[in-house]
Design a protein around this motif. Structure first.
Motif, PDB file in Angstrom:
ATOM      1  N   LEU A 145     -65.349  23.797 -53.145  1.00  0.00           N
ATOM      2  CA  LEU A 145     -66.158  24.799 -53.844  1.00  0.00           C
ATOM      3  C   LEU A 145     -65.299  25.984 -54.274  1.00  0.00           C
ATOM      4  CD1 LEU A 145     -69.385  24.777 -51.641  1.00  0.00           C
ATOM      5  CD2 LEU A 145     -69.033  23.691 -53.855  1.00  0.00           C
ATOM      6  N   GLY A 146     -64.018  25.730 -54.472  1.00  0.00           N
ATOM      7  CA  GLY A 146     -63.138  26.822 -54.881  1.00  0.00           C
ATOM      8  C   GLY A 146     -61.993  26.355 -55.747  1.00  0.00           C
ATOM      9  N   TYR A 147     -61.414  27.304 -56.459  1.00  0.00           N
ATOM     10  CA  TYR A 147     -60.203  27.083 -57.238  1.00  0.00           C
ATOM     11  C   TYR A 147     -59.099  27.952 -56.655  1.00  0.00           C
ATOM     12  CZ  TYR A 147     -63.228  25.090 -60.894  1.00  0.00           C
ATOM     13  OH  TYR A 147     -64.124  24.332 -61.588  1.00  0.00           O
ATOM     14  N   LYS A 148     -57.871  27.606 -56.975  1.00  0.00           N
ATOM     15  CA  LYS A 148     -56.757  28.450 -56.570  1.00  0.00           C
ATOM     16  C   LYS A 148     -56.534  29.539 -57.614  1.00  0.00           C
ATOM     17  CE  LYS A 148     -54.099  25.495 -53.484  1.00  0.00           C
ATOM     18  NZ  LYS A 148     -52.764  24.923 -53.172  1.00  0.00           N
ATOM     19  N   ASN A 149     -56.457  30.773 -57.132  1.00  0.00           N
ATOM     20  CA  ASN A 149     -56.105  31.942 -57.959  1.00  0.00           C
ATOM     21  C   ASN A 149     -57.197  32.406 -58.917  1.00  0.00           C
ATOM     22  OD1 ASN A 149     -53.481  31.892 -56.807  1.00  0.00           O
ATOM     23  ND2 ASN A 149     -52.869  30.319 -58.287  1.00  0.00           N
ATOM     24  N   GLN A 150     -58.358  31.782 -58.900  1.00  0.00           N
ATOM     25  CA  GLN A 150     -59.458  32.254 -59.736  1.00  0.00           C
ATOM     26  C   GLN A 150     -60.782  31.814 -59.118  1.00  0.00           C
ATOM     27  OE1 GLN A 150     -60.130  30.281 -63.537  1.00  0.00           O
ATOM     28  NE2 GLN A 150     -58.652  28.675 -62.992  1.00  0.00           N
ATOM     29  N   PRO A 151     -61.847  32.581 -59.330  1.00  0.00           N
ATOM     30  CA  PRO A 151     -63.130  32.212 -58.728  1.00  0.00           C
ATOM     31  C   PRO A 151     -63.769  31.024 -59.441  1.00  0.00           C
ATOM     32  CG  PRO A 151     -63.379  34.161 -60.105  1.00  0.00           C
ATOM     33  CD  PRO A 151     -61.906  33.865 -60.054  1.00  0.00           C
ATOM     34  N   LYS A 152     -64.307  30.102 -58.675  1.00  0.00           N
ATOM     35  CA  LYS A 152     -65.006  28.965 -59.270  1.00  0.00           C
ATOM     36  C   LYS A 152     -66.338  29.417 -59.865  1.00  0.00           C
ATOM     37  CE  LYS A 152     -66.664  24.293 -58.439  1.00  0.00           C
ATOM     38  NZ  LYS A 152     -66.650  23.116 -57.555  1.00  0.00           N
ATOM     39  N   TYR A 153     -67.000  30.331 -59.166  1.00  0.00           N
ATOM     40  CA  TYR A 153     -68.275  30.862 -59.655  1.00  0.00           C
ATOM     41  C   TYR A 153     -68.038  32.304 -60.103  1.00  0.00           C
ATOM     42  CZ  TYR A 153     -69.855  26.822 -57.028  1.00  0.00           C
ATOM     43  OH  TYR A 153     -70.013  25.544 -56.548  1.00  0.00           O
ATOM     44  N   LYS A 184     -73.481  19.036 -54.989  1.00  0.00           N
ATOM     45  CA  LYS A 184     -73.278  17.814 -54.205  1.00  0.00           C
ATOM     46  C   LYS A 184     -72.154  18.004 -53.191  1.00  0.00           C
ATOM     47  CE  LYS A 184     -70.030  15.521 -57.377  1.00  0.00           C
ATOM     48  NZ  LYS A 184     -69.772  14.282 -58.156  1.00  0.00           N
ATOM     49  N   CYS A 185     -71.252  18.963 -53.476  1.00  0.00           N
ATOM     50  CA  CYS A 185     -70.154  19.232 -52.545  1.00  0.00           C
ATOM     51  C   CYS A 185     -70.622  20.030 -51.332  1.00  0.00           C
ATOM     52  CB  CYS A 185     -69.026  19.966 -53.259  1.00  0.00           C
ATOM     53  SG  CYS A 185     -68.141  18.936 -54.460  1.00  0.00           S
ATOM     54  N   ALA A 186     -71.879  20.482 -51.357  1.00  0.00           N
ATOM     55  CA  ALA A 186     -72.459  21.121 -50.178  1.00  0.00           C
ATOM     56  C   ALA A 186     -72.979  20.073 -49.199  1.00  0.00           C
ATOM     57  CB  ALA A 186     -73.578  22.068 -50.592  1.00  0.00           C
ATOM     58  N   CYS A 187     -72.918  18.807 -49.592  1.00  0.00           N
ATOM     59  CA  CYS A 187     -73.313  17.706 -48.712  1.00  0.00           C
ATOM     60  C   CYS A 187     -72.085  17.280 -47.909  1.00  0.00           C
ATOM     61  CB  CYS A 187     -73.830  16.521 -49.520  1.00  0.00           C
ATOM     62  SG  CYS A 187     -75.047  16.921 -50.793  1.00  0.00           S
ATOM     63  N   PRO A 188     -72.096  17.401 -46.597  1.00  0.00           N
ATOM     64  CA  PRO A 188     -70.930  17.004 -45.799  1.00  0.00           C
ATOM     65  C   PRO A 188     -70.516  15.562 -46.080  1.00  0.00           C
ATOM     66  CG  PRO A 188     -72.477  18.220 -44.444  1.00  0.00           C
ATOM     67  CD  PRO A 188     -73.166  17.970 -45.760  1.00  0.00           C
ATOM     68  N   GLY A 189     -69.224  15.378 -46.320  1.00  0.00           N
ATOM     69  CA  GLY A 189     -68.687  14.045 -46.547  1.00  0.00           C
ATOM     70  C   GLY A 189     -68.820  13.522 -47.961  1.00  0.00           C
ATOM     71  N   LYS A 190     -69.464  14.270 -48.863  1.00  0.00           N
ATOM     72  CA  LYS A 190     -69.693  13.778 -50.224  1.00  0.00           C
ATOM     73  C   LYS A 190     -68.529  14.065 -51.165  1.00  0.00           C
ATOM     74  CE  LYS A 190     -73.769  11.825 -50.179  1.00  0.00           C
ATOM     75  NZ  LYS A 190     -74.936  12.471 -50.810  1.00  0.00           N
ATOM     76  N   GLU A 235     -64.378  15.125 -51.767  1.00  0.00           N
ATOM     77  CA  GLU A 235     -63.032  15.173 -51.200  1.00  0.00           C
ATOM     78  C   GLU A 235     -62.179  16.113 -52.036  1.00  0.00           C
ATOM     79  OE1 GLU A 235     -59.267  12.180 -50.180  1.00  0.00           O
ATOM     80  OE2 GLU A 235     -61.235  11.376 -50.732  1.00  0.00           O
ATOM     81  N   TYR A 236     -61.475  17.002 -51.369  1.00  0.00           N
ATOM     82  CA  TYR A 236     -60.677  17.995 -52.084  1.00  0.00           C
ATOM     83  C   TYR A 236     -59.454  17.357 -52.721  1.00  0.00           C
ATOM     84  CZ  TYR A 236     -57.454  21.843 -52.928  1.00  0.00           C
ATOM     85  OH  TYR A 236     -56.561  22.709 -53.505  1.00  0.00           O
ATOM     86  N   THR A 237     -59.254  17.656 -54.000  1.00  0.00           N
ATOM     87  CA  THR A 237     -58.072  17.221 -54.734  1.00  0.00           C
ATOM     88  C   THR A 237     -57.341  18.459 -55.227  1.00  0.00           C
ATOM     89  OG1 THR A 237     -59.186  15.204 -55.478  1.00  0.00           O
ATOM     90  CG2 THR A 237     -57.205  15.876 -56.673  1.00  0.00           C
ATOM     91  N   PRO A 238     -56.084  18.648 -54.842  1.00  0.00           N
ATOM     92  CA  PRO A 238     -55.357  19.849 -55.278  1.00  0.00           C
ATOM     93  C   PRO A 238     -55.347  19.985 -56.788  1.00  0.00           C
ATOM     94  CG  PRO A 238     -54.134  18.696 -53.576  1.00  0.00           C
ATOM     95  CD  PRO A 238     -55.280  17.798 -53.958  1.00  0.00           C
TER      96      PRO A 238
END
Length: 233
Positions: free
Chosen positions: A36-44, A145-151, A153-156
């Motif tokens: 639920l995040g980006y690097k160096n900038q806000p996702k929301y 959907k990323c607030a669902c545990p296990g749904k 997977e983080y990709t850099p």
């Protein structure tokens, strides 16, 4: 208001889950806040407050971001369009994770008086709401959907500038080859007292390799042209 209702529900049904960095263990699986995040900038960002259209909120999961001098290393900030001021309201280092009946809550602070309650709801369609409850309390309600545990997977993020494994391997290989060449030349010059072309490390090996490569190319060309002109050396 739906956000306030969720807030009251959580206060009376809170269950604290031990955490480790940005990955949290729940009875339903692992929840990764990095999704639920980006690097160096806000996702929301530029999320209009449900209580005032002049307040614009930003939020980012896991990774701190900076947009202005007054919004640095933040987890959340709010911009007042009337006064044109940006204010940090939450830091990534100050957060508390809870999981209650399938609902994720993360409570942030700015290290001082401000508190930000982020409610993460497991939904297929993504949406975000934000509001200011009082002078020092703020709410985010994020459906994803990323607030669902296990749904999720983080990709850099490829744009973050991180090196891939292949790039690291090439850098190491080139560094080793350069070190080998420099040390060999120094050894041949000052220990063996060689000069000129004799300073090339393992010169006979490279000459033989070049010779074999030429014959290999000739063999391939002959096969392609269906000519058997290759002669064993």
């Amino acid at each position: 208001m739906i956000v306030v209702s969720i807030y009251i529900f959580i206060i009376f049904n809170i269950h604290i889950v031990k955490t480790n960095d940005c990955q949290y263990s729940t009875p339903d699986g692992i929840f990764d806040l990095r999704t639920l995040g980006y690097k160096n900038q806000p996702k929301y960002k530029n999320v209009t407050s449900s209580g005032s259209r002049f307040l614009k909120f930003s939020f980012n999961g896991c990774f701190p971001y900076s947009t202005t001098d007054t919004c640095k290393n933040a987890a959340a900030c709010v911009f007042d369009e009337i006064t044109s001021t940006d204010m940090l309201i939450a830091r990534q280092a100050n957060r508390k994770f809870t999981y209650t009946h399938g609902l994720i809550t993360i409570v942030y602070t700015d290290g001082a008086d401000s508190t930000v309650n982020v409610f993460l709801v497991c939904k297929d369609m993504e949406s975000v709401q934000a509001a200011q409850v009082d002078d020092n309390t703020y709410l985010f309600n994020i459906e994803s959907k990323c607030a669902c545990p296990g749904k999720c997977e983080y990709t850099p993020d490829k744009s973050s500038g991180g090196l891939t494994g292949g790039a690291v391997f090439i850098i190491i290989l080139v560094s080793l080859m350069a070190t080998y060449a420099i040390v060999s030349v120094i050894f041949l010059r000052f220990v063996k007292h060689e000069q000129g072309i004799n300073l090339v490390p393992n010169r006979s090996l490279w000459l033989q390799l070049g010779h074999d490569s030429i014959h290999g190319v000739r063999f391939l060309v002959a096969k392609i042209q269906q000519r058997n002109t290759y002669e064993k050396v």
